[in-house]
Design an enzyme around this catalytic site. Structure first.
Site, PDB file in Angstrom:
ATOM      1  N   ASP A 261       0.822  -1.206   0.000  1.00  0.00           N
ATOM      2  CA  ASP A 261       0.000   0.000   0.000  1.00  0.00           C
ATOM      3  C   ASP A 261       0.861   1.264   0.000  1.00  0.00           C
ATOM      4  O   ASP A 261       2.012   1.245   0.452  1.00  0.00           O
ATOM      5  CB  ASP A 261      -0.884   0.049   1.254  1.00  0.00           C
ATOM      6  CG  ASP A 261      -2.029  -0.939   1.213  1.00  0.00           C
ATOM      7  OD1 ASP A 261      -2.085  -1.753   0.279  1.00  0.00           O
ATOM      8  OD2 ASP A 261      -2.861  -0.904   2.142  1.00  0.00           O
TER       9      ASP A 261
ATOM     10  N   HIS B  49       3.679  -2.262   3.094  1.00  0.00           N
ATOM     11  CA  HIS B  49       3.699  -0.910   2.559  1.00  0.00           C
ATOM     12  C   HIS B  49       5.032  -0.670   1.864  1.00  0.00           C
ATOM     13  O   HIS B  49       6.071  -1.126   2.351  1.00  0.00           O
ATOM     14  CB  HIS B  49       3.489   0.119   3.675  1.00  0.00           C
ATOM     15  CG  HIS B  49       2.157  -0.011   4.351  1.00  0.00           C
ATOM     16  ND1 HIS B  49       1.894  -1.014   5.282  1.00  0.00           N
ATOM     17  CD2 HIS B  49       1.003   0.698   4.216  1.00  0.00           C
ATOM     18  CE1 HIS B  49       0.632  -0.886   5.690  1.00  0.00           C
ATOM     19  NE2 HIS B  49       0.075   0.131   5.059  1.00  0.00           N
TER      20      HIS B  49
END
Length: 205
Positions: A28, A174
């Site tokens: 992400d 992430h």
């Protein structure tokens, strides 16, 4: 998350099924000019495919990285245009964030729609109904690396050994920080030794 996992996968993806020996690595908040290229290099080293849930404004800032993600066989997912607090937005504003990013991503992969992961995993009943009605699955996760908590990498590696991932898991990471790279560098050989493959999420837009 447990309640959402009970819904049909055509509405919400939390895992991709337990029958295959695949893990689904997801990232992400990118692309990031310092961290995303190193992650792509590491994935290539292991022949691993992944899914990058990108922020539309950051794709506009770093289009070369978005194109590299596509060119190397990874999936582009939609993580909103500006990464706002979705809990504070009305449904039309949430939809506008998703639609604007879909338009940005279409110029890279040719798809007019993309799997959508709302910022911070916020899903309201109205949002769920809207995306289900438009046949766009929400993609969440079943395994959280906790890299966003910014702990010491040894701590999250130890946790991953205590609570191992299972086939079909969507693993949340992430690519806007170096911690996910260090964690993944430690875990990829472990998962590979356990017989896992690494695939991008399936989605026909």
């Amino acid at each position: 998350m447990k309640l959402l996992a009970m819904l049909p996968r055509r509405w919400v993806l939390t895992n991709a099924g337990r029958r295959s020996r695949a893990l689904y690595l997801t990232f992400d908040d990118g692309p990031h000019p310092a961290h995303t290229p190193l992650l792509l290099d590491l994935l290539a080293e292991y022949g691993a495919k992944a899914s990058f849930f990108v922020v539309g404004s950051r794709v506009e800032d770093y289009p070369v990285l978005a194109q590299r993600i596509v060119d190397e066989g990874h999936l582009l997912g939609n993580h909103s245009y500006s990464h706002p607090q979705f809990a504070h937005l009305r449904l039309p504003e949430q939809v506008a964030e998703a639609q604007r990013t879909d338009e940005v991503l279409a110029s890279f992969d040719g798809h007019r729609r993309h799997l959508f992961r709302p910022p911070r995993g916020h899903v309201s009943a109205r949002m769920l109904w809207y995306f289900a009605r438009h046949r766009i699955p929400l993609a969440l996760w079943s395994y959280d690396s906790l890299d966003y908590a910014r702990p010491d990498v040894d701590a999250i590696v130890a946790m991953a050994h205590r609570h191992p991932s299972r086939a079909g898991d969507l693993i949340l990471m992430h690519d806007d920080d170096s911690l996910s790279l260090a964690w993944l560098r430690a875990m990829l050989p472990v998962w590979k030794a356990r017989g896992f493959s690494f695939e991008a999420l399936p989605f026909n837009a």
